[in-house]
Scaffold this active site. Sequence first.
Site, PDB file in Angstrom:
ATOM      1  CG  ASP A  45      -0.431  -0.087   2.504  1.00 18.70           C
ATOM      2  OD1 ASP A  45       0.803  -0.150   2.620  1.00 18.70           O
ATOM      3  OD2 ASP A  45      -1.206  -0.088   3.491  1.00 18.70           O
ATOM      4  CB  SER A  46       4.582   1.696  -0.198  1.00 18.95           C
ATOM      5  OG  SER A  46       4.758   0.571  -1.035  1.00 18.95           O
ATOM      6  CG  ASP A  84       0.529  -4.077   2.176  1.00 20.24           C
ATOM      7  OD1 ASP A  84       0.741  -4.914   3.072  1.00 20.24           O
ATOM      8  OD2 ASP A  84       1.236  -3.063   2.001  1.00 20.24           O
ATOM      9  CE  LYS A 112       3.438  -5.882   3.835  1.00 23.36           C
ATOM     10  NZ  LYS A 112       2.946  -4.686   4.531  1.00 23.36           N
ATOM     11  CD  GLU A 114       0.318  -1.526   8.099  1.00 21.09           C
ATOM     12  OE1 GLU A 114      -0.025  -0.741   9.011  1.00 21.09           O
ATOM     13  OE2 GLU A 114       0.817  -1.143   7.024  1.00 21.09           O
ATOM     14  CD  GLU A 181       7.838  -0.175   7.654  1.00 18.85           C
ATOM     15  OE1 GLU A 181       6.883  -0.886   7.275  1.00 18.85           O
ATOM     16  OE2 GLU A 181       8.066   0.973   7.223  1.00 18.85           O
TER      17      GLU A 181
HETATM   18  O1  KIV Z   1       3.526  -1.074   1.605  1.00 21.28           O
HETATM   19  C1  KIV Z   1       4.711  -1.443   1.573  1.00 21.28           C
HETATM   20  O2  KIV Z   1       5.448  -1.206   0.617  1.00 21.28           O
HETATM   21  C2  KIV Z   1       5.216  -2.178   2.729  1.00 21.28           C
HETATM   22  C3  KIV Z   1       6.695  -2.357   2.810  1.00 21.28           C
HETATM   23  C4  KIV Z   1       7.314  -1.100   3.227  1.00 21.28           C
HETATM   24  C5  KIV Z   1       7.071  -3.486   3.679  1.00 21.28           C
HETATM   25  O3  KIV Z   1       4.476  -2.584   3.576  1.00 21.28           O
END
Ligand code: KIV
Length: 263
Positions: A45-46, A84, A112, A114, A181
Site C-alpha cells: 500500500d506504499s 497488502d 499481508k 498490519e 519494520e
Molecule cells: O507497503 C509497503 O510497501 C510495505 C513495505 C514497506 C514493507 O508494507
Amino acid sequence: MKTVTLSTLQAQKRAGETFSCLTAYDTTFAHAASDAGIEVLLVGDSLGMVLQGHTSTLPVTLDDIRYHTQCVARGKGNSLLMVDLPFMSNATTERLLQDAGELMRAGAEMIKVEGEAWMAEGIRELTRRGVPVCAHLGLTPQTVHQLGGYKVQGRDADQASRILEDARTLVDAGASVILLECVPASLGRAVTEALDVPVIGIGAGPDTDGQILVMHDILGVTRGRSPRFVKNFMAEAEDIPDAFRRYHDAVKTRRFPAEEHCF
Ligand code: KIV
C-alpha cells in the site's frame, strides 16, 4: 529461478539462506524484478505514497490494490506474490475475509496484514480458509497517526518484548511469515531466532531471513529524505535490471543491510 512458494521460504530459513523481496506495482517492473531473481514481490500500500503522491498509505483503497495486483500478477514470473490489505480492511473479520478473497482472486499468493496480537482471530480465520498470511509488526504505517510519525519501534525493553510476544501470538494463530519494520537490529535477530516461520525485515537489521525495500527507494527516485534503512542500488548500476540484480545479490550475500542501514 524455480517457482517460489511458501515452502521455498521455509526451506531457505531452515538452510540459513536469506531471500530478497521488493515492492512492485506494474507488469514491466515485476518482470524485471523476477528476472533478477527476487524471490518475493509485494504489492504494497506504499503505492499510495510512491504512485499516488499521498503523504501516507491511508487513502489507498481495495480497488487500487486489486488493480495493481492484477498488473503485477501478469509479470511476476516465478516470484511469490504478496499483497497488502489496505487500511480498515481489518475493521471486522467479515470484511477481512471478503477483502482478502478479492485480492486472492486478483492473483495474490499471500496476504499481508498490519496489526498486533488482536489480529490473531482474523489471521486464524484467513489461514483456516487457505489464505497464507504475513503479519506486519513494528512500525505499521497504517497507524502512523497513532504512532506520532514514522518512528523506530521497540527501542525500550518493554516495547521490544511486546513485539516479540505479538509475533509469537500471530504465528500461533497461523501467520506463515512475519514482517518487521523499523526496529533495532537486536530485536530483528531475537524475533528471527525465536520463530520457526520466515521473518522479513525492513530496517530490522541484517539477521532477518529476508529483506524488503520499496522499489522507488532502491532506484533512488523517491523525493525527500530517505530513511536510514534505504540504499540506492541505482547509483552504481548500468540500468534498472542491473540495480535489481545488485540488490538481490547484496541481500543473498548479506552485504545488505550494512551497519549504516540499521538501528
Ligand atoms: O507497503 C509497503 O510497501 C510495505 C513495505 C514497506 C514493507 O508494507
